[in-house]
Design a protein around this motif. Structure first.
Motif, mmCIF file in Angstrom:
data_model
loop_
_atom_site.group_PDB
_atom_site.id
_atom_site.type_symbol
_atom_site.label_atom_id
_atom_site.label_comp_id
_atom_site.label_asym_id
_atom_site.label_seq_id
_atom_site.Cartn_x
_atom_site.Cartn_y
_atom_site.Cartn_z
ATOM 1 N N ASP A 703 0.866 -1.174 0.000
ATOM 2 C CA ASP A 703 0.000 0.000 0.000
ATOM 3 C C ASP A 703 0.909 1.232 0.000
ATOM 4 O O ASP A 703 1.461 1.617 1.029
ATOM 5 N N ARG A 704 1.096 1.828 -1.159
ATOM 6 C CA ARG A 704 2.049 2.926 -1.297
ATOM 7 C C ARG A 704 1.680 4.105 -0.414
ATOM 8 O O ARG A 704 2.555 4.768 0.155
ATOM 9 N N GLU A 705 0.389 4.373 -0.253
ATOM 10 C CA GLU A 705 -0.033 5.505 0.579
ATOM 11 C C GLU A 705 0.388 5.297 2.029
ATOM 12 O O GLU A 705 0.849 6.224 2.695
ATOM 13 N N ALA A 706 0.262 4.060 2.532
ATOM 14 C CA ALA A 706 0.656 3.782 3.913
ATOM 15 C C ALA A 706 2.162 3.877 4.087
ATOM 16 O O ALA A 706 2.658 4.206 5.173
ATOM 17 N N ILE A 707 2.921 3.607 3.026
ATOM 18 C CA ILE A 707 4.382 3.709 3.106
ATOM 19 C C ILE A 707 4.806 5.174 3.165
ATOM 20 O O ILE A 707 5.676 5.554 3.954
ATOM 21 N N GLU A 708 4.172 5.979 2.337
ATOM 22 C CA GLU A 708 4.559 7.392 2.269
ATOM 23 C C GLU A 708 4.010 8.200 3.431
ATOM 24 O O GLU A 708 4.621 9.173 3.864
ATOM 25 N N ARG A 709 2.827 7.811 3.942
ATOM 26 C CA ARG A 709 2.237 8.499 5.096
ATOM 27 C C ARG A 709 1.911 7.453 6.162
ATOM 28 O O ARG A 709 0.773 6.989 6.248
ATOM 29 N N PRO A 710 2.899 7.083 6.974
ATOM 30 C CA PRO A 710 2.721 5.996 7.943
ATOM 31 C C PRO A 710 1.532 6.252 8.875
ATOM 32 O O PRO A 710 1.424 7.324 9.472
ATOM 33 N N PRO A 711 0.647 5.285 9.026
ATOM 34 C CA PRO A 711 -0.492 5.443 9.944
ATOM 35 C C PRO A 711 -0.070 5.191 11.385
ATOM 36 O O PRO A 711 1.064 4.768 11.655
ATOM 37 N N ARG A 712 -0.983 5.466 12.326
ATOM 38 C CA ARG A 712 -0.726 5.151 13.725
ATOM 39 C C ARG A 712 -0.563 3.640 13.887
ATOM 40 O O ARG A 712 -1.162 2.863 13.149
ATOM 41 N N PRO A 713 0.236 3.196 14.847
ATOM 42 C CA PRO A 713 0.399 1.762 15.065
ATOM 43 C C PRO A 713 -0.943 1.066 15.281
ATOM 44 O O PRO A 713 -1.773 1.520 16.076
ATOM 45 N N TYR A 714 -1.149 0.012 14.541
ATOM 46 C CA TYR A 714 -2.325 -0.855 14.668
ATOM 47 C C TYR A 714 -3.642 -0.184 14.297
ATOM 48 O O TYR A 714 -4.715 -0.727 14.562
ATOM 49 N N SER A 715 -3.585 0.987 13.688
ATOM 50 C CA SER A 715 -4.838 1.631 13.270
ATOM 51 C C SER A 715 -5.491 0.891 12.116
ATOM 52 O O SER A 715 -6.656 1.136 11.807
ATOM 53 N N HIS A 716 -4.766 -0.038 11.478
ATOM 54 C CA HIS A 716 -5.328 -0.818 10.380
ATOM 55 C C HIS A 716 -6.038 -2.075 10.880
ATOM 56 O O HIS A 716 -6.480 -2.889 10.075
ATOM 57 N N LEU A 717 -6.146 -2.229 12.193
ATOM 58 C CA LEU A 717 -6.819 -3.387 12.772
ATOM 59 C C LEU A 717 -8.133 -2.954 13.412
ATOM 60 O O LEU A 717 -8.193 -1.922 14.071
#
Length: 905
Positions: A703-717
């Protein structure tokens, strides 16, 4: 997620109707009329700048002119006026707002801007709560509050109905009025600018009048908060959901097997199961199920017995039961003998129990009582058809008098002749249906609910996962490669990521030429496998891109030319870089599986396991689950597969190494949780044998967007994982090391041991009361916690190779010559209270997975000198760009663990 000030909306004493009107065709007219005609005992203020009175009630030009500040304002004016009116409400001190007006984001970009304007205004007024816009309104029958433009007021009841569709609300309300179904709350939530499903579920969980919730869902904007609230509600009450748009697959083309097989609706299914939600597929089933679950405890199993006075309806019920995966109970010999004594000689002598058409009430009652006593029976369905000698009323009275030791359902078939009997059964709390099929469907929902709740609180076995590689360093290494590399990792890098998490793989070596492929094959040893190497080709076999069991250099060269040529011919758009070479794994007794994950737009990361290999998408034998996975969740996923028998061993063929397979699923879950940058990942095939589990192929899509703009830890769960960051090792005063960490479900056996080793006084100090018995059900609130809403730190010591919780064994000082004994005393007495508090104080900014959630300074708590009260800002402040939610919620030490542990709720 917050229930703050929701009483202003659902329990108001004064209500203002902004846009109240004398025009019968306007919404403002209907809302005001409903408030007045429903008998609402509070004060009603019509607001209309053009009229001195509306519907005979004194009107006011605006909310600032009202004589008293109302708790609730219902806005019925055109969309462009709403932001200004919301501001007026805030300035007047009104904290409860319902925006019935439409024309917001559902109407396009202009409406979206208006909605954002309302949100901006709301942020200026701390504590303001808003339902809507674009909603029907709310109804609270027990308070005679009808703040909606629905046509009528339903009866009070114990079912709460929450819907995203206002049009559906009116239809359901009409149907419920005809069926005599009552509600505790009837809520249309519209666009959910502020108050959403999670808020309402939490609010209704504290409402004593609500026994169950029915949800009509079109979308879930805050999946993590929804899951947290639903799981908490499902502990004690029933939650049922109807999800609209079941077949609305994602518009984006799937880039992997997992993406193709894990469609949107299947993900909702998995999420609902994980939250303990019962899903129904037809509107008619909603209230059938709600009534049953509110009145009856889930059965222990799927075995249903049927007692009927006619053979045909019994067969209908049996067919429905079989079609839905239920089981017809087999009556025991003793039950048959007892029935022989009370039934005519020509009764059916089996299940369904046909007691013959002339059955009087007494025969019904005796037969049902005997069947209920059978240990092979989990529930009983009683069917009555009105025949010449049938007494529907008397039979209903006889059935209602039976002691409810197991779930009892009734199907009273017919019209006017059975209506009085149905009323008697309903009053007795026996769920009653018009057809056997409806009763069976409701029963199976009861079964599924029981399974979901059991799964939620099933104690997992502890499988220690020790990572030889530091996960933090692994992440740093791969993230660097992610930034500079392509969006699709090649097989070698994909397998490297798996191997870093302890998942066995076959090493894949890239080869750009036939000669290079031969050199690699001779180095690793024949036989080998060749696979096409191309970032654009996902399904290698579709392009002739796989060659197996190659035994010499000639075969390797030929396979190389064939694979590359076929791939270029069938996929001229793809960049074919050559092949990968890997050793051939032989496994006569192996089972090919697929293990994958994808990021769902609603629920984030979703894990899939199923039948793998080239036919994965043909068989579509797969199970979905939400990470994190523990041992029991992983086992349940495997158990639900149609291929489960193959995994266990079938017709003389040995089963696979299930322990190892479960561990691989758990390790994979760690990987998925640690890398929000992974959009999709496939391991296909994952070969499981009696001895090993090994990944033969793998593919990672980033997911290129997540690489360039790192999300908060575990926010994808959607579910917060175990918070390892709170773990800390301390030393007790006598030198014994103690591990302070959050409690886990796997700790339940240690929890029981702790209580068994503790004195009654110690237990009273820890828990503020004495347990009559320490069963699994008693342990659930203490060991199965939601890390998104509470935290409990426990002390773990190890002695004689065994772990102990909350107690400490030391050298005996009674002169027994080095004999070690376990003393049931609190670890707080050894100085563990202060370190436990330190864990919480130190990590307080991490609570809620937000670095900005600090809060007030700790204060000494009066109940325990070793614990402090900690204040954590209400997470509602951080949603929607900073919704108001107050200064913070008080977080007190848990009475669950007393001085042996600190707790944050």
């Amino acid at each position: 997620m917050s229930i703050r000030n929701l009483d202003k909306i659902f329990r108001p004493q004064r209500v203002a109707v902004v846009g109240a009107s004398d025009n019968p065709e306007s919404v403002g007219y209907t809302v005001l009329r409903n408030l007045v005609s429903s008998g609402f005992p509070g004060v009603i203020y019509p607001v209309n700048p053009k009229h001195e009175a509306v519907q005979g009630i004194q009107a006011y030009p605006d909310v600032k002119a009202l004589p008293r500040v109302p708790d609730l304002a219902v806005i019925c004016t055109p969309a462009p006026t709403v932001p200004g009116i919301v501001r007026q409400c805030g300035e007047a001190g009104i904290l409860g707002v319902i925006i019935i007006s439409g024309g917001f984001r559902e109407a396009g970009e202009g409406g979206r801007e208006l909605e954002e304007g309302i949100r901006s205004v709301q942020r200026e007024f701390e504590g303001m709560r808003i339902i809507g816009p674009n909603c029907l309104g709310i109804i609270v029958p027990s308070l005679k509050l009808n703040a909606s433009f629905a046509a009528a007021m339903p009866e009070p009841g114990h079912v709460a109905f929450i819907s995203q569709s206002g049009a559906l609300c009116t239809s359901v309300l009409d149907w419920a009025l005809e069926e005599g179904i009552g509600f505790s709350h009837f809520v249309s939530i519209g666009n959910m600018l502020d108050v959403d499903f999670g808020d309402l579920i939490d609010y209704l969980n504290e409402d004593p009048h609500t026994a169950s919730i029915v949800l009509y869902i079109e979308s879930i904007p805050e999946a993590r908060e929804f899951m947290s609230a639903a799981r908490a509600f499902a502990r004690e009450k029933v939650i049922i959901a109807y999800k609209a748009g079941r077949f609305a697959e994602s518009a984006r083309a799937a880039a992997s097997h997992t993406g193709a097989m894990a469609g949107e609706d299947a993900v909702y299914d998995a999420a609902f199961r994980r939250a303990g939600i019962v899903r129904v597929l037809e509107i008619e089933e909603i209230f059938d199920t709600a009534e049953l679950l509110a009145r009856v405890r889930p059965p222990l199993g799927t075995k249903l017995a049927i007692v009927t006075n006619a053979g045909g309806p019994g067969v209908m019920a049996t067919d429905a039961l079989m079609a839905l995966g239920g089981e017809l109970a087999e009556l025991g010999p003793e039950t048959v003998e007892r029935l022989d004594e009370v039934l005519p000689p020509f009764w059916s002598r089996g299940n369904p129990v046909d007691i013959i058409g002339d059955a009087p009430p007494e025969r019904y009652a005796e037969a049902v009582g005997i069947v209920l006593d059978d240990p092979n029976v989990d529930a009983v369905l009683v069917i009555l058809t009105p025949q010449a000698m049938t007494d529907p009323r008397g039979t209903a009275e006889a059935i209602a008098a039976i002691e409810g030791r197991k779930p009892l359902l009734a199907a009273w078939m017919g019209g006017r002749a059975v209506r009085e009997g149905i009323e008697i059964l309903n009053q007795a709390g026996i769920p009653t249906y018009g057809t056997p099929e409806r009763a069976v469907r409701a029963f199976m929902h009861l079964v599924h609910y029981g399974r979901n709740i059991e799964m939620l609180y099933e104690t997992p076995r502890e499988i220690p996962l020790s990572f030889s590689v530091d996960r933090k360093r692994v992440r740093e290494r791969f993230i660097e490669a992610f930034r500079d590399g392509p969006d699709v990792l090649d097989e070698e890098r994909s397998k490297g990521l798996l191997a870093a998490y302890g998942i066995p793989v076959t090493r894949a070596y890239p080869a750009a030429t036939p000669d290079e492929a031969v050199r690699i094959a001779e180095r690793i040893g024949y036989p080998v496998v060749l696979k096409v190497l191309s970032p654009q080709i996902t399904h290698k076999t579709d392009v002739g891109g796989v060659a197996l069991d190659l035994r010499d250099a000639v075969a390797v060269r030929r396979a190389f030319e064939r694979i590359v040529g076929s791939a270029r011919e069938r996929r001229p758009d793809a960049q074919v870089l050559g092949v990968t070479v890997q050793r051939m794994v032989r496994a006569r007794d192996g089972v090919e599986l697929i293990l994958g994950a994808k990021k769902d737009p609603t629920f984030g990361a979703v894990i899939m396991v199923g039948t793998g290999g080239t036919a994965a998408e043909v068989f579509r034998d797969r199970a979905l689950g939400l990470p994190p996975l523990n041992e029991r969740l992983a086992h349940r996923m495997l158990e639900s597969l149609r291929s489960w028998k193959l995994l266990r061993g079938y017709r003389g063929k040995p089963g696979v190494n299930l322990e190892r397979l479960i561990e691989v699923l758990m390790r994979f879950s760690y990987l998925v949780a640690d890398f929000p940058e992974i959009k999709e990942i496939d391991v296909n095939p994952l070969l499981a044998t009696p001895n090993e589990v090994i990944a033969l192929d793998a593919r990672v899509i980033l997911d290129r967007e997540a690489i360039e703009r790192p999300p908060r830890p575990y926010s994808h769960l959607a579910i917060r994982p175990y918070p390892e960051g709170y773990e800390r090792t301390e030393t007790l005063e006598d030198g014994t090391p103690v591990l302070l960490r959050p409690i886990r479900p796997e700790d339940e056996p240690m929890w029981h041991e702790m209580l068994a080793a503790s004195s009654r006084e110690s237990i009273r100090q820890r828990f503020r009361h004495i347990f009559k018995e320490t069963t699994h059900k008693v342990a659930i609130p203490y060991c199965f916690i939601d890390y998104d809403r509470e935290m409990a730190i426990v002390g773990i010591v190890e002695e004689w190779g065994r772990k102990r919780m909350g107690t400490h064994g030391g050298q005996s000082r009674s002169g027994h010559g080095g004999v070690r004994r376990l003393r049931g005393r609190s670890l707080a007495g050894q100085g563990v209270g202060e370190p436990a508090d330190g864990v919480l104080s130190r990590d307080r900014p991490r609570l809620g997975d937000r670095e900005d959630e600090g809060g007030d300074d700790p204060r000494q708590h009066p109940y325990d000198p070793h614990l402090r009260e900690i204040r954590v800002p209400d997470r509602a402040r951080h949603r929607g760009g900073g919704r108001p939610g107050g200064k913070g919620v008080a977080v007190k030490p848990s009475t669950r663990f007393g001085p042996a542990a600190g707790a944050v709720r």
